[in-house]
Design a protein around this motif. Sequence first.
Motif, PDB file in Angstrom:
ATOM      1  N   PRO A 237       0.851  -1.203   0.000  1.00 44.93           N
ATOM      2  CA  PRO A 237       0.000   0.000   0.000  1.00 44.93           C
ATOM      3  C   PRO A 237       0.881   1.246   0.000  1.00 44.93           C
ATOM      4  CG  PRO A 237      -0.545  -1.505   1.813  1.00 44.93           C
ATOM      5  CD  PRO A 237       0.756  -1.950   1.255  1.00 44.93           C
ATOM      6  N   TRP A 238       0.520   2.241  -0.814  1.00 42.19           N
ATOM      7  CA  TRP A 238       1.380   3.417  -0.858  1.00 42.19           C
ATOM      8  C   TRP A 238       0.582   4.720  -1.004  1.00 42.19           C
ATOM      9  CZ3 TRP A 238       1.293   6.472  -5.268  1.00 42.19           C
ATOM     10  CH2 TRP A 238       0.816   5.873  -6.441  1.00 42.19           C
ATOM     11  N   ARG A 239       1.240   5.770  -0.567  1.00 42.17           N
ATOM     12  CA  ARG A 239       0.734   7.131  -0.719  1.00 42.17           C
ATOM     13  C   ARG A 239       1.832   7.994  -1.328  1.00 42.17           C
ATOM     14  NH1 ARG A 239      -1.787   7.533   5.346  1.00 42.17           N
ATOM     15  NH2 ARG A 239      -3.931   6.850   4.877  1.00 42.17           N
ATOM     16  N   GLN A 240       1.469   9.213  -1.651  1.00 43.22           N
ATOM     17  CA  GLN A 240       2.453  10.148  -2.197  1.00 43.22           C
ATOM     18  C   GLN A 240       2.327  11.496  -1.505  1.00 43.22           C
ATOM     19  OE1 GLN A 240       3.209   9.971  -6.411  1.00 43.22           O
ATOM     20  NE2 GLN A 240       3.365  12.184  -6.550  1.00 43.22           N
ATOM     21  N   LYS A 241       3.473  12.054  -1.110  1.00 40.72           N
ATOM     22  CA  LYS A 241       3.500  13.362  -0.461  1.00 40.72           C
ATOM     23  C   LYS A 241       4.759  14.095  -0.905  1.00 40.72           C
ATOM     24  CE  LYS A 241       2.764  15.459   4.088  1.00 40.72           C
ATOM     25  NZ  LYS A 241       2.559  15.176   5.531  1.00 40.72           N
ATOM     26  N   LEU A 242       4.609  15.351  -1.249  1.00 38.63           N
ATOM     27  CA  LEU A 242       5.732  16.162  -1.744  1.00 38.63           C
ATOM     28  C   LEU A 242       6.441  15.472  -2.907  1.00 38.63           C
ATOM     29  CD1 LEU A 242       7.265  17.258   1.701  1.00 38.63           C
ATOM     30  CD2 LEU A 242       5.704  18.554   0.221  1.00 38.63           C
ATOM     31  N   GLY A 243       5.647  14.759  -3.716  1.00 42.64           N
ATOM     32  CA  GLY A 243       6.196  14.083  -4.884  1.00 42.64           C
ATOM     33  C   GLY A 243       6.915  12.775  -4.572  1.00 42.64           C
ATOM     34  N   ILE A 244       6.898  12.345  -3.302  1.00 45.34           N
ATOM     35  CA  ILE A 244       7.602  11.119  -2.902  1.00 45.34           C
ATOM     36  C   ILE A 244       6.583  10.036  -2.561  1.00 45.34           C
ATOM     37  CG2 ILE A 244       9.156  10.083  -1.192  1.00 45.34           C
ATOM     38  CD1 ILE A 244      10.405  12.864  -0.845  1.00 45.34           C
ATOM     39  N   ARG A 245       6.718   8.896  -3.209  1.00 45.80           N
ATOM     40  CA  ARG A 245       5.857   7.753  -2.891  1.00 45.80           C
ATOM     41  C   ARG A 245       6.449   6.983  -1.712  1.00 45.80           C
ATOM     42  NH1 ARG A 245       4.016   3.840  -7.132  1.00 45.80           N
ATOM     43  NH2 ARG A 245       6.182   3.198  -7.008  1.00 45.80           N
ATOM     44  N   TYR A 246       5.582   6.538  -0.817  1.00 43.02           N
ATOM     45  CA  TYR A 246       6.059   5.784   0.342  1.00 43.02           C
ATOM     46  C   TYR A 246       5.043   4.707   0.722  1.00 43.02           C
ATOM     47  CZ  TYR A 246       2.882   8.850   2.969  1.00 43.02           C
ATOM     48  OH  TYR A 246       1.778   9.538   3.408  1.00 43.02           O
ATOM     49  N   VAL A 247       5.525   3.623   1.283  1.00 46.06           N
ATOM     50  CA  VAL A 247       4.674   2.526   1.735  1.00 46.06           C
ATOM     51  C   VAL A 247       4.263   2.795   3.176  1.00 46.06           C
ATOM     52  CG1 VAL A 247       4.567   0.044   2.220  1.00 46.06           C
ATOM     53  CG2 VAL A 247       5.746   0.868   0.169  1.00 46.06           C
ATOM     54  N   TYR A 248       2.989   2.567   3.468  1.00 49.39           N
ATOM     55  CA  TYR A 248       2.464   2.852   4.804  1.00 49.39           C
ATOM     56  C   TYR A 248       1.541   1.716   5.251  1.00 49.39           C
ATOM     57  CZ  TYR A 248      -2.175   3.764   2.900  1.00 49.39           C
ATOM     58  OH  TYR A 248      -3.400   3.620   2.298  1.00 49.39           O
ATOM     59  N   PRO A 249       1.299   1.580   6.553  1.00 55.80           N
ATOM     60  CA  PRO A 249       0.376   0.546   7.044  1.00 55.80           C
ATOM     61  C   PRO A 249      -1.049   1.082   7.140  1.00 55.80           C
ATOM     62  CG  PRO A 249       1.607   1.475   8.884  1.00 55.80           C
ATOM     63  CD  PRO A 249       2.058   2.214   7.650  1.00 55.80           C
ATOM     64  N   PRO A 250      -1.966   0.640   6.298  1.00 53.69           N
ATOM     65  CA  PRO A 250      -3.339   1.149   6.362  1.00 53.69           C
ATOM     66  C   PRO A 250      -4.016   0.776   7.679  1.00 53.69           C
ATOM     67  CG  PRO A 250      -2.931  -0.056   4.305  1.00 53.69           C
ATOM     68  CD  PRO A 250      -1.788  -0.339   5.219  1.00 53.69           C
ATOM     69  N   VAL A 251      -4.919   1.642   8.117  1.00 55.68           N
ATOM     70  CA  VAL A 251      -5.737   1.333   9.285  1.00 55.68           C
ATOM     71  C   VAL A 251      -6.635   0.141   8.950  1.00 55.68           C
ATOM     72  CG1 VAL A 251      -7.472   2.256  10.874  1.00 55.68           C
ATOM     73  CG2 VAL A 251      -5.707   3.749   9.957  1.00 55.68           C
ATOM     74  N   PHE A 252      -6.881  -0.715   9.937  1.00 52.76           N
ATOM     75  CA  PHE A 252      -7.699  -1.915   9.795  1.00 52.76           C
ATOM     76  C   PHE A 252      -7.043  -2.975   8.905  1.00 52.76           C
ATOM     77  CE2 PHE A 252     -10.908   1.519  10.532  1.00 52.76           C
ATOM     78  CZ  PHE A 252     -11.158   1.198  11.859  1.00 52.76           C
ATOM     79  N   VAL A 253      -5.722  -2.878   8.790  1.00 55.47           N
ATOM     80  CA  VAL A 253      -4.920  -3.943   8.177  1.00 55.47           C
ATOM     81  C   VAL A 253      -3.856  -4.302   9.211  1.00 55.47           C
ATOM     82  CG1 VAL A 253      -3.356  -4.593   6.309  1.00 55.47           C
ATOM     83  CG2 VAL A 253      -5.344  -3.155   5.822  1.00 55.47           C
ATOM     84  N   GLN A 254      -4.114  -5.343   9.971  1.00 58.22           N
ATOM     85  CA  GLN A 254      -3.190  -5.676  11.053  1.00 58.22           C
ATOM     86  C   GLN A 254      -1.804  -6.006  10.531  1.00 58.22           C
ATOM     87  OE1 GLN A 254      -2.748  -9.577  12.666  1.00 58.22           O
ATOM     88  NE2 GLN A 254      -3.421  -8.885  14.694  1.00 58.22           N
ATOM     89  N   GLN A 255      -1.744  -6.782   9.451  1.00 55.79           N
ATOM     90  CA  GLN A 255      -0.456  -7.188   8.910  1.00 55.79           C
ATOM     91  C   GLN A 255      -0.591  -7.603   7.454  1.00 55.79           C
ATOM     92  OE1 GLN A 255       0.740 -11.371  10.083  1.00 55.79           O
ATOM     93  NE2 GLN A 255      -0.763 -11.002  11.708  1.00 55.79           N
ATOM     94  N   LEU A 256       0.495  -7.403   6.718  1.00 55.37           N
ATOM     95  CA  LEU A 256       0.597  -7.913   5.350  1.00 55.37           C
ATOM     96  C   LEU A 256       1.851  -8.778   5.290  1.00 55.37           C
ATOM     97  CD1 LEU A 256      -0.572  -4.739   3.389  1.00 55.37           C
ATOM     98  CD2 LEU A 256      -1.799  -6.902   3.667  1.00 55.37           C
ATOM     99  N   GLY A 257       2.759  -8.507   4.366  1.00 56.28           N
ATOM    100  CA  GLY A 257       3.945  -9.345   4.240  1.00 56.28           C
ATOM    101  C   GLY A 257       3.863 -10.237   3.018  1.00 56.28           C
ATOM    102  N   LEU A 258       4.727 -11.244   2.974  1.00 54.93           N
ATOM    103  CA  LEU A 258       4.768 -12.158   1.832  1.00 54.93           C
ATOM    104  C   LEU A 258       3.833 -13.339   2.090  1.00 54.93           C
ATOM    105  CD1 LEU A 258       6.204 -12.594  -0.919  1.00 54.93           C
ATOM    106  CD2 LEU A 258       7.811 -14.082   0.297  1.00 54.93           C
ATOM    107  N   PHE A 259       2.931 -13.591   1.141  1.00 58.28           N
ATOM    108  CA  PHE A 259       1.994 -14.713   1.225  1.00 58.28           C
ATOM    109  C   PHE A 259       2.364 -15.724   0.145  1.00 58.28           C
ATOM    110  CE2 PHE A 259      -0.008 -10.980   2.937  1.00 58.28           C
ATOM    111  CZ  PHE A 259      -0.572 -11.440   4.114  1.00 58.28           C
TER     112      PHE A 259
END
Length: 301
Positions: A57-79
């Motif tokens: 999951p990612w967002r963009q701020k000041l032209g920079i994309r970054y990965v963030y932990p969404p609310v109500f997503v306890q964990q992700l990772g490699l499946f």
Amino acid sequence: MNIRYIRQADIDKERWDACIDNSLNGLIYAKAWYLNHICSNWDAVIIGDYEAVLPLPWRQKLGIRYVYPPVFVQQLGLFYTKTINEDAINKCLQIAQQHFKFIELYINKPVDSDKSRSCTNYILNLKNDYDSLKLKLSNRFLQSLKRASRYSMHYRADDEAYNNILDIYQQQYADKSGTTPDDLTRLKAIFADLQIKKQLHVRNAVNDKSELLASVILMEDNNRLYNIINIIEPNGRTLEANYFLYNEILKEFSNRNFILDFEGSDLPGVAKFYQKFNAVYEPFYFYKVNRLPFYIKWLKN
């Protein structure tokens, strides 16, 4: 080993969800439809022919994309659909770092200790009958349950009441948890989809006047129940209604092929409550990489 980064628009969602459904460690948070609801943008690292997938999951701020932990997503990772080694996990994260200079993500496997720390989670297997589960409850839980039994409380199923429960959640907990109205709107859309599939369970403790004392919302997916929302009204806290409510949930869902995922928590009081079920400790991990330019890096730190 063919490992590639793929943008959201180019992901085959059917094959993606088939991977999650058939994976050895699949979770509802990684389903494509769930990710589509809960975050606006997500890309992925994929191994082979969807043999393993890492959502980003990612967002963009000041032209920079970054990965963030969404609310109500306890964990992700490699499946993954078959056993995979630690090297493959590290390679996937390295590829992610080629596309994002800043990553914060809760993941399901430990990696470099300098970049990750463990987080608390508990699970309870409900395959046994209620009497067997009750034998494992701590003395403190049973004492609280006995006190709660002095009051007239009733157990109610009301799967359509999730909007009202989330409104109460927003009033009570949103400021503490950092949850925004947009986050709750997204979660309501997820709950609407699950309700249609009969995979949403809203369970309430009420008094003789049908006034709400406590509520739990469970998401069901692939024999796992996710304890995603729990609210307690002030009067319910006084009456220890949560003990009554969770005890009734054990009665209802026991002797079935379910894992109850308590969804955390690192909050000492919440973790202490879940420990009273004699639940199994199943940690997940917070992973962070900060490779931003020095003049921005200190802001994120």
